[in-house]
Design a protein around this motif. Sequence first.
Motif, PDB file in Angstrom:
ATOM      1  N   GLN A 167     -39.942  34.951  35.188  1.00  0.00           N
ATOM      2  CA  GLN A 167     -40.247  35.686  33.969  1.00  0.00           C
ATOM      3  C   GLN A 167     -38.952  35.986  33.207  1.00  0.00           C
ATOM      4  O   GLN A 167     -38.864  35.746  31.993  1.00  0.00           O
ATOM      5  N   VAL A 168     -37.960  36.475  33.911  1.00  0.00           N
ATOM      6  CA  VAL A 168     -36.671  36.796  33.302  1.00  0.00           C
ATOM      7  C   VAL A 168     -36.032  35.531  32.720  1.00  0.00           C
ATOM      8  O   VAL A 168     -35.588  35.523  31.565  1.00  0.00           O
ATOM      9  N   ASP A 169     -36.012  34.450  33.505  1.00  0.00           N
ATOM     10  CA  ASP A 169     -35.405  33.200  33.048  1.00  0.00           C
ATOM     11  C   ASP A 169     -36.068  32.675  31.792  1.00  0.00           C
ATOM     12  O   ASP A 169     -35.397  32.254  30.842  1.00  0.00           O
ATOM     13  N   LEU A 170     -37.401  32.694  31.791  1.00  0.00           N
ATOM     14  CA  LEU A 170     -38.142  32.147  30.655  1.00  0.00           C
ATOM     15  C   LEU A 170     -37.961  32.995  29.405  1.00  0.00           C
ATOM     16  O   LEU A 170     -37.834  32.465  28.302  1.00  0.00           O
ATOM     17  N   MET A 171     -37.954  34.326  29.592  1.00  0.00           N
ATOM     18  CA  MET A 171     -37.756  35.199  28.436  1.00  0.00           C
ATOM     19  C   MET A 171     -36.349  35.009  27.877  1.00  0.00           C
ATOM     20  O   MET A 171     -36.143  35.043  26.654  1.00  0.00           O
TER      21      MET A 171
END
Lengths: 201, 85
Positions: A167-171
């Motif tokens: 989630q963090v990477d994609l955001m």
Amino acid sequence: MQATKSFEQAFLRHLLRGFRLSAVSYKSMSLQERKSAIKLSADVAMASARGSRKWTRGLITKLSREDEHRSFLRLILGTEYGRLTKPRHGSWKIPRSKKIVRRSLRVCSRRKNNLRAPHGVKSGVLARTLVEKRTHALKRLVPGGESLDGCSLLDEALDYVISLRAQVDLMQKLLTTFEAPKLRALSKCTLPERKASFVGK
Amino acid sequence: MSSRRSRISEEEITELISKLQSLLPETRRRGASRASAAKVLKETCNYIKSLHREVDDLSGRLSELMATMDVDSAQAEIVRSLFRS
């Protein structure tokens, strides 16, 4: 251990849908409201992309406790909403599994302590209390963790951490993608236009 | 029989703890040896909390960007990301 490509794509797809559904209000929202809406979309996208797991169900249930979130959740999840928030038939088993938890944690931490430092009874008690304390902390952090036993809790925590990282990477990737046109626009102002020089030739 | 059950779950728990440890940033950096269950649990809690903070921060930054952006171009960017990955 990493999230799958299909998870990443599903996450972005759901995020997009979430933005589209709440975008009507974006312009009229305050910064704080928009931030909450984006965070909600991101969390729902993460749970939805992962599918049915104890933590995803716990997360959706937790989010749906806020009245203002419920209509958004119903809208974006559709029939999935009912399935994810339905109390599982196995919930009556909770009291029993707590006993197994305590027993397995006791055995586990006692064994662990014996393997590492064969001291005495005191350090065993300390280690056991520490593990129990830390387990309680983890239960509160993993959505739906309160009703889970030792193995399930760790299993869900593992899955949850992997999903959170994705989630963090994609955001972050999305942020970079959104910022790029702005940076390009900025550079256009400061640097001479390449096209114009070409045409000139 | 109960000892057999607890032994099985003990192996599972040990394996899960070890897997969790491999996820932690500290471990990845130093390639640490086996840490205690208590330490792994503590570090996992800290890691989850820091990931939550990152999501919160990224939401804030995205909200600032999207204030001036229209939804269609946002959609286009996301779709492009999908094709790139």
